[in-house]
Design an enzyme around this catalytic site. Structure first.
Site, short mmCIF file in Angstrom:
data_model
loop_
_atom_site.label_atom_id
_atom_site.label_comp_id
_atom_site.label_asym_id
_atom_site.label_seq_id
_atom_site.Cartn_x
_atom_site.Cartn_y
_atom_site.Cartn_z
N HIS A 55 -0.78 77.48 31.26
CA HIS A 55 -0.02 78.64 30.18
C HIS A 55 1.45 78.78 30.16
O HIS A 55 2.26 78.21 31.20
CB HIS A 55 -0.55 80.11 31.12
CG HIS A 55 -2.30 80.30 30.97
ND1 HIS A 55 -2.66 81.58 31.21
CD2 HIS A 55 -3.12 79.47 31.01
CE1 HIS A 55 -3.94 81.34 31.06
NE2 HIS A 55 -4.43 80.15 30.86
N GLU A 57 3.45 80.95 30.68
CA GLU A 57 4.42 81.50 31.70
C GLU A 57 4.41 80.58 33.03
O GLU A 57 5.35 80.62 33.70
CB GLU A 57 3.52 82.94 32.27
CG GLU A 57 3.59 83.94 31.06
CD GLU A 57 2.25 83.91 30.14
OE1 GLU A 57 1.83 84.84 29.69
OE2 GLU A 57 1.72 82.65 30.20
N CYS A 85 -2.06 87.12 31.15
CA CYS A 85 -3.33 87.19 31.97
C CYS A 85 -3.35 87.53 33.13
O CYS A 85 -2.09 87.56 33.92
CB CYS A 85 -4.08 86.02 31.69
SG CYS A 85 -3.76 84.54 32.56
N CYS A 88 -1.32 84.73 35.49
CA CYS A 88 0.14 84.81 35.02
C CYS A 88 0.71 85.96 35.54
O CYS A 88 1.91 85.93 36.17
CB CYS A 88 0.40 84.52 33.54
SG CYS A 88 -0.11 82.86 32.82
#
Length: 157
Positions: A55, A57, A85, A88
Site C-alpha cells: 500500500h 502508506e 485501511c 496502514c
C-alpha cells in the site's frame, strides 16, 4: 511540476494517485513531510509487486525511515489521498508519525473514521493526530477507477 507544487501535500498525493491509476493500481497516493519538506511520496503497488502489503502508506513509511536512518518518523506528517485501511493506520502508530491528513473516505476499509477509529484508542502507546480534509478530486479518481474496473470485468464476462 509548477513552482511550489512539490510542497503542496494534496498535489503530491494526487500526482501519486494518478500514477497508480495509470498503472492499474487502486489510485492511492501518499506523501511524507518533515518540517514542511517532502521526504518521500509513493503510490499503491499491490498488483505491480504482487504484494498485498504494498500500500502507498507502507511503502512511504519504509522509504522515509530509510531516508532518515531512523526506525521512527517523529516529527513527520503523512498525507494520503484515501483514508488508510486498518493495516496502514496501525503502521502509522508503529512508525510514531505525528499527524496524518487524508482527503477521501474509505467506507469499506477505513481505519481512522469510516469503519474503525483506531487512532482515537487511548490504549495505544502512541497517538497520531488526524484530520479529514474532503477533496472531490480524490473521491472522483477512486470512483472512476472502480467504474472502469467494473466495466472491464463485465466485458470479460
Amino acid at each position: 511540476m509548477g513552482p511550489g507544487l512539490e510542497r503542496d501535500p494534496f498535489y503530491v498525493c494526487m500526482q501519486e494517485a494518478r500514477k497508480a491509476f495509470n498503472e492499474g493500481e487502486v489510485p492511492v497516493g501518499c506523501a511524507v513531510f518533515k518540517e514542511g519538506r517532502l521526504l518521500v511520496s509513493s503510490h499503491n503497488m499491490v498488483q505491480t509487486l504482487k504484494d498485498p502489503l504494498a500500500h502507498a502508506e507502507i511503502l512511504a513509511i519504509r522509504q522515509a525511515t530509510e531516508i532518515l536512518g531512523e526506525k521512527y518518523l517523529y516529527g513527520c506528517e503523512v498525507h494520503v489521498s484515501l483514508e488508510p485501511c486498518l493495516m496502514c493506520t496501525y503502521a502509522l502508530v508503529l512508525a510514531r508519525v505525528d499527524r496524518i491528513v487524508f482527503y477521501a473516505l474509505d467506507h469499506k476499509h477505513g481505519g481512522i473514521m469510516s469503519l474503525y477509529n483506531i487512532l482515537d484508542d487511548v490504549r495505544l502507546n502512541h497517538r497520531v493526530r488526524w484530520e479529514y480534509k474532503p477533496r472531490e478530486e480524490a473521491q472522483r479518481l477512486l470512483k472512476e477507477f472502480f467504474e472502469r474496473l467494473r466495466d472491464d470485468q463485465s466485458r470479460k464476462g
